[in-house]
Design an enzyme around this catalytic site. Structure first.
Site: not given
Ligand code: OAD
Length: 272
Positions: A242, A111, A215
């Site tokens: 998560d 990115h 990520t």
């Protein structure tokens, strides 16, 4: 051991760099995911530059955390290694393990690089980390909300851009267009040369170990690279407090912060 590591914003979270999504992903009540777009820049370049200048300043003041260091250690000890990071900060590059840093050829910043400033139209680019700004660098003055273009006569206005504190927006000395941070925004294409580097690594052989850390794996190419890289008998290890779309494919899930999990994981992998 042939290894691929894929990282995202969560790996820099423990260095104090806010992630993009969730409750961290807001700046002045604005959604970071909406600021990182060509539309936001077209509508309000001053606002978007202010956000990036603040992020640059925060990154300059931040230090790599144990997750970054563990990745350097892994790279130094395995036979083959590539790090694909979505992070535009330089913390992977600044981290040191046993006096060594990650060589540039072992990292692909898919990115882009937040310290690069590049023209919105032509190929002109420079690094905001470089000591000398280009001479006679033109600036756009956004003071009082009025757009006023001019060539910097001395180095002072240029330095205002570089100090990240002024209201001046950089203008391309080659074509006059507004310059922008050298990052990939939502809806933009990845740099094909960077895709090639990842694809070439995947094409040479499959990996014994693929680690995906910090990520949300929100982009199809991240999921695709992680799944394609893994050897049939290889491990796919996710490090994230998560769940993500990749969790169901992982052979190991480590539901802990990367700064705690990665040093232990790397030591375990190197001991086998
Ligand atoms: P996100 O902000 O989407 O996600 C951060 C992830 O890190 C989440 O899954 C968190 O659960 C996890 N996380 C948070 N703290 C962590 C910790 N201490 N250790 C490990 N994991 C932790 O960031 P990315 O997935 O990197 O793109 O986002 C990808 C891209 O979306 C960014 O590169 C940026 C953004 O828009 C562009 O700007 C194009």
């Amino acid at each position: 051991m042939r290894t691929l590591v894929i990282t995202g914003a969560g790996v820099s979270a423990e260095s104090g760099i806010p992630t993009f999504r969730g409750r961290d992903g807001y700046w002045r009540n604005l959604d970071a995911a909406k600021l990182a777009t060509p539309e936001a820049f077209a509508n309000d370049p001053k606002l978007v530059w202010e956000w990036y200048r603040e992020r640059r300043e925060r990154i300059r003041n931040a230090q790599p955390n144990p997750a970054h260091v563990a990745i350097v250690k892994l790279a130094a000890h395995v036979d083959e290694f590539l790090l694909v990071t979505q992070n535009v900060d330089d913390l992977h590059l600044r981290a040191e393990s046993e006096g060594q840093r990650l060589p540039r050829e072992k990292i692909v910043q898919v990115h882009g690089d937040i310290f690069e400033t590049r023209c919105s139209r032509c190929e002109f680019a420079f690094s905001a980390g470089s000591p000398e700004p280009p001479p006679g660098f033109p600036v756009i003055d956004f003071n009082n909300g009025r757009l006023r273009a001019g060539v910097a006569r001395s180095i002072a206005p240029t330095l205002a851009c570089h100090s990240e504190s002024g209201s001046l927006l950089p203008q391309c000395p080659e074509c006059g267009e507004l310059m922008r941070p050298g990052v990939v925004w939502f809806g933009e294409q990845l740099d094909p040369r960077k895709i090639d580097r990842v694809e070439n690594y995947l094409a040479r052989a499959s990996c014994d170990v693929v680690i995906v850390a910090g990520t949300t794996a929100a982009f199809g190419y991240i999921i695709d690279w992680a799944l394609r890289a893994r050897d049939q008998d290889g491990q796919l290890i996710e490090v994230n407090p998560d769940p993500t779309p990749l969790s169901g494919f992982a052979t190991h899930l480590i539901r802990e912060p990367a700064g705690r999990a990665l040093p232990r994981l790397v030591d375990e992998l190197l001991a086998t």
